[in-house]
Design a protein around this motif. Structure first.
Motif, PDB file in Angstrom:
ATOM      1  N   GLY A 142      10.310   1.203   9.742  1.00 45.61           N
ATOM      2  CA  GLY A 142       9.566   1.975  10.728  1.00 45.61           C
ATOM      3  C   GLY A 142       9.212   3.353  10.215  1.00 45.61           C
ATOM      4  O   GLY A 142       8.096   3.865  10.459  1.00 45.61           O
ATOM      5  N   PHE A 143      10.119   3.972   9.495  1.00 46.28           N
ATOM      6  CA  PHE A 143       9.880   5.273   8.871  1.00 46.28           C
ATOM      7  C   PHE A 143       8.749   5.148   7.853  1.00 46.28           C
ATOM      8  O   PHE A 143       7.822   5.972   7.814  1.00 46.28           O
ATOM      9  N   ALA A 144       8.809   4.097   7.037  1.00 51.26           N
ATOM     10  CA  ALA A 144       7.772   3.891   6.023  1.00 51.26           C
ATOM     11  C   ALA A 144       6.398   3.698   6.659  1.00 51.26           C
ATOM     12  O   ALA A 144       5.390   4.229   6.177  1.00 51.26           O
ATOM     13  N   ARG A 145       6.344   2.939   7.741  1.00 57.18           N
ATOM     14  CA  ARG A 145       5.050   2.722   8.415  1.00 57.18           C
ATOM     15  C   ARG A 145       4.491   4.032   8.961  1.00 57.18           C
ATOM     16  O   ARG A 145       3.277   4.270   8.921  1.00 57.18           O
ATOM     17  N   ALA A 146       5.373   4.891   9.459  1.00 62.04           N
ATOM     18  CA  ALA A 146       4.923   6.194   9.947  1.00 62.04           C
ATOM     19  C   ALA A 146       4.378   7.047   8.801  1.00 62.04           C
ATOM     20  O   ALA A 146       3.386   7.768   8.966  1.00 62.04           O
ATOM     21  N   VAL A 147       5.014   6.960   7.634  1.00 59.78           N
ATOM     22  CA  VAL A 147       4.497   7.683   6.459  1.00 59.78           C
ATOM     23  C   VAL A 147       3.107   7.169   6.094  1.00 59.78           C
ATOM     24  O   VAL A 147       2.190   7.957   5.820  1.00 59.78           O
ATOM     25  N   PHE A 148       2.941   5.848   6.122  1.00 57.82           N
ATOM     26  CA  PHE A 148       1.622   5.276   5.832  1.00 57.82           C
ATOM     27  C   PHE A 148       0.586   5.805   6.825  1.00 57.82           C
ATOM     28  O   PHE A 148      -0.545   6.126   6.460  1.00 57.82           O
ATOM     29  N   GLU A 149       0.945   5.894   8.085  1.00 48.67           N
ATOM     30  CA  GLU A 149       0.021   6.410   9.091  1.00 48.67           C
ATOM     31  C   GLU A 149      -0.396   7.838   8.761  1.00 48.67           C
ATOM     32  O   GLU A 149      -1.574   8.197   8.883  1.00 48.67           O
ATOM     33  N   GLU A 150       0.553   8.665   8.347  1.00 47.23           N
ATOM     34  CA  GLU A 150       0.234  10.047   7.996  1.00 47.23           C
ATOM     35  C   GLU A 150      -0.661  10.123   6.765  1.00 47.23           C
ATOM     36  O   GLU A 150      -1.456  11.055   6.622  1.00 47.23           O
ATOM     37  N   LEU A 151      -0.574   9.117   5.913  1.00 42.28           N
ATOM     38  CA  LEU A 151      -1.416   9.058   4.710  1.00 42.28           C
ATOM     39  C   LEU A 151      -2.794   8.477   5.004  1.00 42.28           C
ATOM     40  O   LEU A 151      -3.667   8.462   4.128  1.00 42.28           O
ATOM     41  N   GLY A 152      -2.983   7.991   6.229  1.00 39.76           N
ATOM     42  CA  GLY A 152      -4.242   7.333   6.569  1.00 39.76           C
ATOM     43  C   GLY A 152      -4.311   5.915   6.057  1.00 39.76           C
ATOM     44  O   GLY A 152      -5.395   5.328   5.945  1.00 39.76           O
ATOM     45  N   ALA A 153      -3.158   5.329   5.747  1.00 39.66           N
ATOM     46  CA  ALA A 153      -3.087   3.961   5.228  1.00 39.66           C
ATOM     47  C   ALA A 153      -2.679   3.005   6.345  1.00 39.66           C
ATOM     48  O   ALA A 153      -2.146   3.412   7.383  1.00 39.66           O
ATOM     49  N   ASP A 154      -2.924   1.724   6.136  1.00 40.81           N
ATOM     50  CA  ASP A 154      -2.611   0.701   7.125  1.00 40.81           C
ATOM     51  C   ASP A 154      -1.097   0.455   7.147  1.00 40.81           C
ATOM     52  O   ASP A 154      -0.537  -0.028   6.150  1.00 40.81           O
ATOM     53  N   PRO A 155      -0.401   0.758   8.259  1.00 41.83           N
ATOM     54  CA  PRO A 155       1.047   0.551   8.299  1.00 41.83           C
ATOM     55  C   PRO A 155       1.449  -0.910   8.199  1.00 41.83           C
ATOM     56  O   PRO A 155       2.605  -1.211   7.861  1.00 41.83           O
ATOM     57  N   ALA A 156       0.514  -1.832   8.453  1.00 44.03           N
ATOM     58  CA  ALA A 156       0.827  -3.253   8.342  1.00 44.03           C
ATOM     59  C   ALA A 156       1.083  -3.660   6.896  1.00 44.03           C
ATOM     60  O   ALA A 156       1.609  -4.752   6.641  1.00 44.03           O
ATOM     61  N   ARG A 157       0.735  -2.800   5.954  1.00 42.94           N
ATOM     62  CA  ARG A 157       1.033  -3.076   4.544  1.00 42.94           C
ATOM     63  C   ARG A 157       2.523  -2.950   4.239  1.00 42.94           C
ATOM     64  O   ARG A 157       2.977  -3.374   3.170  1.00 42.94           O
ATOM     65  N   VAL A 158       3.290  -2.352   5.152  1.00 46.28           N
ATOM     66  CA  VAL A 158       4.746  -2.273   4.997  1.00 46.28           C
ATOM     67  C   VAL A 158       5.356  -3.518   5.619  1.00 46.28           C
ATOM     68  O   VAL A 158       5.241  -3.742   6.826  1.00 46.28           O
ATOM     69  N   LEU A 159       5.984  -4.332   4.808  1.00 52.66           N
ATOM     70  CA  LEU A 159       6.609  -5.575   5.251  1.00 52.66           C
ATOM     71  C   LEU A 159       8.106  -5.359   5.448  1.00 52.66           C
ATOM     72  O   LEU A 159       8.707  -4.491   4.812  1.00 52.66           O
TER      73      LEU A 159
END
Length: 297
Positions: free
Chosen positions: A228-245
């Motif tokens: 969940g933390f990683a997905r939030a980081v992706f969101e801040e980067l403007g990346a798709d959080p679904a890429r975190v499995l």
């Protein structure tokens, strides 16, 4: 008007120490380990003596630590020297010179088998060498006779040094998908908020109405998993959080056991009159707003 506060921060070259040193309006001395080695009794006594002699409101915030969790499993001597013996010497020096001590510790002192946030007085039971050494440091500080406060925190990240946020940002730029552990629960803590909280405590313990010396918890609010933390980081980067499995701890074995649940309750912190920390997700957004370039590869 009260005298200005002067803070000595052993571990000044680490991510928390550098954050403390950068705070505006606070007089901070933040020597790194090369300048102030906690395992050198003479150097510690000299530093605390100089602090006490030069300030009407001195306080030590110990941010020095051996934090290589997995390496500690085979480097036990050094881990105990830095995390247990060093704080013991520091606390003795603070006690003899009447200097308040704030010692930063970790969620790893708990076994990680709880189902609700840990209170400071809950039973401890570290399951790694790192956790054992940090608990030994807590015991040394609290048993030293110094006016001492132990502040446990968790999942710390910041603009300086290596941390989970920077690792996730780097891997986002290198991989299409990323598997991250989703069965360990805790609370990310931004050094910007943690440093401000520690200074608030330092102001309180050197004031006229100091809170009782005790163990306190200071982390971001709420809870999440590493995934969940990683997905939030992706969101801040403007990346798709679904890429975190998601994966399990068993899928990603490490030499040191991590707590499965290490959320820390801030009730004692708030009851001491200290400002509550913002939620971890809002803090992450603020961290990227303030230091976004530092987190991106």
């Amino acid at each position: 008007m009260s005298s200005p506060l002067t803070i000595l921060v052993p571990g000044g070259s680490g991510q928390l120490g550098r954050e403390l040193a950068a705070l505006p309006g606070v007089s901070v001395r933040a020597p790194g380990s090369a300048e102030l080695d906690l395992t050198s009794a003479g150097a510690v006594i000299e530093a605390v003596t100089a602090l006490a002699a030069s300030s009407a409101r001195p306080v030590v915030v110990n941010a020095a630590a051996y934090t290589a969790v997995d390496k500690a499993e085979t480097d036990q001597g050094r881990a105990f020297a830095v995390n247990a013996d060093g704080p013991r010497v520091l606390a003795a020096a603070c006690s003899s010179r009447g200097v308040p001590l704030i010692h930063v510790s970790t969620d790893y002192v708990f076994p990680g088998d709880a189902d609700k946030p840990y209170e400071p007085g809950d039973p401890v039971g570290p399951r790694s060498v790192y956790g054992l050494t940090k608990l030994a440091g807590e015991d040394a500080v609290l048993g030293s006779g110094a006016r001492a406060w132990v502040v446990r925190t968790s999942w710390v990240y910041g603009a300086h040094g290596k941390n989970f946020v920077k690792t996730m940002a780097r891997l986002e730029s290198q991989r299409d998908t990323l598997s991250v552990v989703d069965d360990q629960v805790g609370t990310p803590t931004w050094t910007g908020d943690l440093a401000a909280g520690l200074v608030a405590l330092a102001e309180a313990v050197t004031g006229d109405a100091a809170p009782e010396a005790r163990v306190l918890h200071c982390t971001g609010g709420g809870e999440t998993t590493w995934a969940g933390f990683a997905r939030a980081v992706f969101e801040e980067l403007g990346a798709d959080p679904a890429r975190v499995l998601s994966c399990t701890t068993a899928d990603y074995p490490t030499p040191a056991k991590r707590p499965a649940y290490s959320v820390l309750s801030d009730r004692a912190w708030r009851e001491s009159g200290l400002p509550p920390m913002r939620g971890w997700r809002a803090a992450l957004a603020a961290a990227f707003q303030v230091d976004g370039a530092a987190y991106r590869p």
